[in-house]
Design an enzyme around this catalytic site. Structure first.
Site, short mmCIF file in Angstrom:
data_model
loop_
_atom_site.label_atom_id
_atom_site.label_comp_id
_atom_site.label_asym_id
_atom_site.label_seq_id
_atom_site.Cartn_x
_atom_site.Cartn_y
_atom_site.Cartn_z
NE ARG A 105 -8.15 -27.48 -18.85
CZ ARG A 105 -7.99 -27.59 -17.53
NH1 ARG A 105 -7.18 -26.79 -16.90
NH2 ARG A 105 -8.70 -28.48 -16.86
N PRO A 106 -11.55 -25.55 -24.16
CG PRO A 106 -12.08 -26.28 -26.30
CD PRO A 106 -10.93 -26.15 -25.35
CB ILE A 107 -16.85 -26.02 -21.82
CG1 ILE A 107 -17.53 -24.67 -22.10
CG2 ILE A 107 -15.84 -25.89 -20.69
CD1 ILE A 107 -18.47 -24.24 -20.98
CG ASP A 108 -15.99 -27.78 -28.03
OD1 ASP A 108 -15.16 -27.85 -27.09
OD2 ASP A 108 -15.88 -28.46 -29.05
CG LEU A 109 -16.26 -31.76 -26.93
CD1 LEU A 109 -15.20 -32.83 -26.78
CD2 LEU A 109 -16.94 -31.87 -28.30
NE ARG A 147 -6.68 -23.90 -8.84
CZ ARG A 147 -7.11 -23.77 -10.08
NH1 ARG A 147 -6.40 -23.08 -10.96
NH2 ARG A 147 -8.24 -24.33 -10.46
CB CYS A 184 -6.13 -22.49 -17.93
SG CYS A 184 -5.44 -24.10 -18.08
CE LYS A 235 -7.28 -30.26 -8.32
NZ LYS A 235 -7.92 -29.78 -9.55
CG ASN A 236 -9.24 -33.27 -10.49
OD1 ASN A 236 -9.46 -32.13 -10.01
ND2 ASN A 236 -8.21 -33.51 -11.27
CB ILE A 242 -4.24 -34.71 -22.40
CG1 ILE A 242 -4.11 -36.22 -22.24
CG2 ILE A 242 -5.59 -34.19 -21.92
CD1 ILE A 242 -5.17 -37.05 -22.93
CG ASP A 277 -3.99 -34.11 -14.01
OD1 ASP A 277 -5.11 -34.25 -13.50
OD2 ASP A 277 -3.77 -33.35 -14.96
C1 EPZ Z 1 -9.91 -32.80 -16.01
O1 EPZ Z 1 -9.94 -31.56 -16.68
C2 EPZ Z 1 -9.09 -32.58 -14.76
N1 EPZ Z 1 -9.76 -31.57 -13.92
C3 EPZ Z 1 -7.70 -32.10 -15.14
O2 EPZ Z 1 -6.95 -31.97 -13.94
C4 EPZ Z 1 -7.04 -33.15 -16.03
O3 EPZ Z 1 -5.78 -32.69 -16.44
C5 EPZ Z 1 -7.93 -33.42 -17.25
O4 EPZ Z 1 -9.26 -33.79 -16.82
C6 EPZ Z 1 -7.38 -34.53 -18.12
O5 EPZ Z 1 -7.28 -35.71 -17.37
C7 EPZ Z 1 -10.85 -31.94 -13.20
O6 EPZ Z 1 -11.28 -33.09 -13.22
C8 EPZ Z 1 -11.48 -30.87 -12.36
P1 EPZ Z 1 -10.77 -32.71 -20.37
P2 EPZ Z 1 -10.96 -31.35 -17.92
O7 EPZ Z 1 -12.10 -32.10 -20.64
O8 EPZ Z 1 -12.17 -32.17 -17.73
C9 EPZ Z 1 -10.35 -30.93 -24.72
C10 EPZ Z 1 -5.58 -30.92 -12.37
O9 EPZ Z 1 -4.37 -30.73 -12.44
N2 EPZ Z 1 -11.77 -30.54 -24.59
O10 EPZ Z 1 -10.70 -34.19 -20.12
O11 EPZ Z 1 -11.09 -29.89 -18.14
C11 EPZ Z 1 -9.46 -30.18 -23.75
O12 EPZ Z 1 -9.07 -28.94 -24.32
C12 EPZ Z 1 -6.45 -30.68 -13.58
O13 EPZ Z 1 -6.19 -31.37 -11.36
C13 EPZ Z 1 -12.42 -29.96 -25.67
O14 EPZ Z 1 -11.83 -29.76 -26.75
O15 EPZ Z 1 -10.12 -31.96 -19.12
C14 EPZ Z 1 -8.29 -31.11 -23.57
O16 EPZ Z 1 -7.38 -30.93 -24.63
C15 EPZ Z 1 -5.68 -29.99 -14.69
N3 EPZ Z 1 -13.73 -29.61 -25.56
C16 EPZ Z 1 -8.93 -32.50 -23.70
O17 EPZ Z 1 -10.20 -32.30 -24.32
C17 EPZ Z 1 -14.43 -29.82 -24.40
O18 EPZ Z 1 -15.63 -29.49 -24.34
C18 EPZ Z 1 -9.17 -33.20 -22.36
O19 EPZ Z 1 -9.78 -32.27 -21.52
C19 EPZ Z 1 -13.76 -30.41 -23.31
C20 EPZ Z 1 -12.44 -30.77 -23.43
#
Ligand code: EPZ
Length: 414
Positions: A114-118, A389, A109, A11-12, A319, A297
């Site tokens: 889970r911000p997207i600032d980066l 999902r 969530c 899926k991912n 994480i 995960d």
């Molecule tokens: C991906 O989510 C996966 N989803 C998640 O799988 C998985 O748990 C996660 O990576 C970690 O491996 C998809 O690939 C669609 P991150 P993602 O950005 O990219 C922080 C599932 O069950 N962060 O790697 O959203 C964030 O808050 C899902 O299939 C920021 O602070 O995760 C987290 O603490 C759940 N700012 C950490 O980084 C940002 O801009 C890692 O998040 C982005 C992230």
């Protein structure tokens, strides 16, 4: 359970791959796409932008051809993004292809803020101007320009979003502190087939030489390592002989190492893992880390197994800030899990009894299914829309190897 379960596509990996079709006006055909709700949501989102989606049906339902000939709406509306935060993966491709994107900010969530600032900082480094209005991100760029960008922390979809934008930026982009997940590598493979020039995917530093346009391609999505890990853990907690087929064991090394340390009898093949009956398992600690570390995960599913192991396993979640909601539900079934901050101490073996429990997120639901398969008596798991999902036909797959699982509307009875 006895028999063989075939793992679906990841899926991912399919989510960013579908978003990548926005980067080209030519058709992109993806094979081995799992038939799960998040991808149906993504297809609807892309169609709302004007993408032509041709999905197979029946035996061909794992193939989809997406053609972003004309993008009419560079928008990802709140109604869709709130149901699937990975919709933010369209941000980078839309910006790179059309110079404009209006994407709803994903809410928080269950498992964390889970911000997207980066993601946004990376796109700004490539020359985008980004504002936030009424819960939406508005991104504009005449033409993105290559740059050097270091992620403050490792982010999987952040790496994917900025990588996709960089493929059409002018000049060279160097991305540092990138995610190394197999799904990032799979996306880079697809983008390369589309004509992108990428080096270093799967390492912390990715170098991209921008091109003026990308062409169509065909690509087969990698197997889902999280689904594979989930079934390996289900096989172990129920005993019996279970072959988890069509997976890629090297993507699961951190899990396999801990399971072998706990005394599990596993036969690792080129594209399968065979779980065999063996002595009771001993508790082994696990700390979640970015790939190739132990996958967050798989944390909830691993906790379910450790409730049956002998001793005390310390599971540390590094994480996400709130990813232990399954623990209380497992305790209602008789488990002995104590939460201390980002650590869970799991003492076992604790015999599990069937109970009415509630799923909170995708992987927590899988944890409850695994526990329910080992519990004495019947378990009713509510809110299993979370499961749909990311797991394709989970109950059929489990039933096919003897798992006593039935779906009752929004419930799974096991
Ligand atoms: C991906 O989510 C996966 N989803 C998640 O799988 C998985 O748990 C996660 O990576 C970690 O491996 C998809 O690939 C669609 P991150 P993602 O950005 O990219 C922080 C599932 O069950 N962060 O790697 O959203 C964030 O808050 C899902 O299939 C920021 O602070 O995760 C987290 O603490 C759940 N700012 C950490 O980084 C940002 O801009 C890692 O998040 C982005 C992230």
């Amino acid at each position: 359970m006895q028999g063989t379960i075939r793992v679906s596509g990841a899926k991912n990996a399919a989510l960013p791959a579908m978003a990548a079709c926005l980067l080209s006006a030519e058709p992109v055909t993806l094979e081995n796409v799992p038939d799960v709700r998040d991808l149906q949501t993504t297809r609807k989102l892309l169609e709302s932008m004007g993408v032509e989606a041709d999905c197979g049906s029946g035996r061909m339902r794992h193939r989809v051809t997406l053609k972003a000939g004309q993008i009419q709406h560079s928008e990802a509306p709140y109604e869709l993004v709130k149901t699937m935060r990975a919709s933010t993966l369209v941000l980078g491709p839309l910006l790179a292809r059309t110079g404009f994107a209006r994407v709803s900010l994903p809410g928080g969530c269950a498992i964390g803020a889970r911000p997207i600032d980066l993601h946004l900082k990376g796109l700004e480094k490539l020359g985008a101007s980004i504002t936030q209005e009424h819960g939406y991100v508005i991104a504009r760029a005449e033409r993105l320009r290559g740059a050097r960008y270091v992620f403050d922390r490792i982010t999987v979809t952040g790496t994917e979003d900025v990588l996709m934008a960089a493929t059409l930026a002018e000049g060279e982009t160097i991305l540092e502190n990138c995610a190394r997940e197999p799904e990032v590598v799979d996306l880079a493979d697809l983008l390369t087939r589309m004509g992108a020039r990428i080096e270093g995917a799967g390492t912390p530093t990715i170098r991209v030489e921008g091109v003026s346009s990308l062409h169509g391609a065909q690509h087969k999505i990698i197997p889902d390592r999280i689904e594979a890990g989930t079934f390996i853990l289900a096989g172990l907690i129920t005993g019996g002989e279970l072959e988890v087929a069509h997976c890629h064991p090297p993507h699961l090394q951190a899990l396999l190492d801990r399971l072998q340390e706990s005394g599990a009898t596993l036969e690792v093949k080129a594209d399968a893992v065979r779980v065999k009956p063996g002595p009771p398992l001993v508790s082994v600690d696990a700390t979640t880390e970015e790939h190739p570390g132990f996958a967050t995960d798989l944390q909830a599913q691993y906790m379910a197994l450790m409730t049956q192991a002998q001793g005390a396993a310390v599971i540390t979640e590094t994480i996400f800030e709130n990813r232990f909601m399954h623990a209380q539900e497992l305790n209602r079934m008789g488990a002995n899990v104590k939460i201390e901050g980002n650590r869970a101490i799991v003492r076992g073996p604790a015999p599990l009894m069937g109970a009415a429990v509630q799923a909170s997120d995708l992987r927590a639901s899988a944890s409850l299914v695994i526990a329910a398969l080992a519990a004495e008596g019947e378990t009713i798991i509510d809110r299993i829309y979370h499961l749909d999902r990311g797991y394709e036909r989970l109950e059929e797959k489990l039933k096919s190897v003897g798992g006593a699982v039935r779906r009752l509307g929004q419930l799974i009875r096991s």
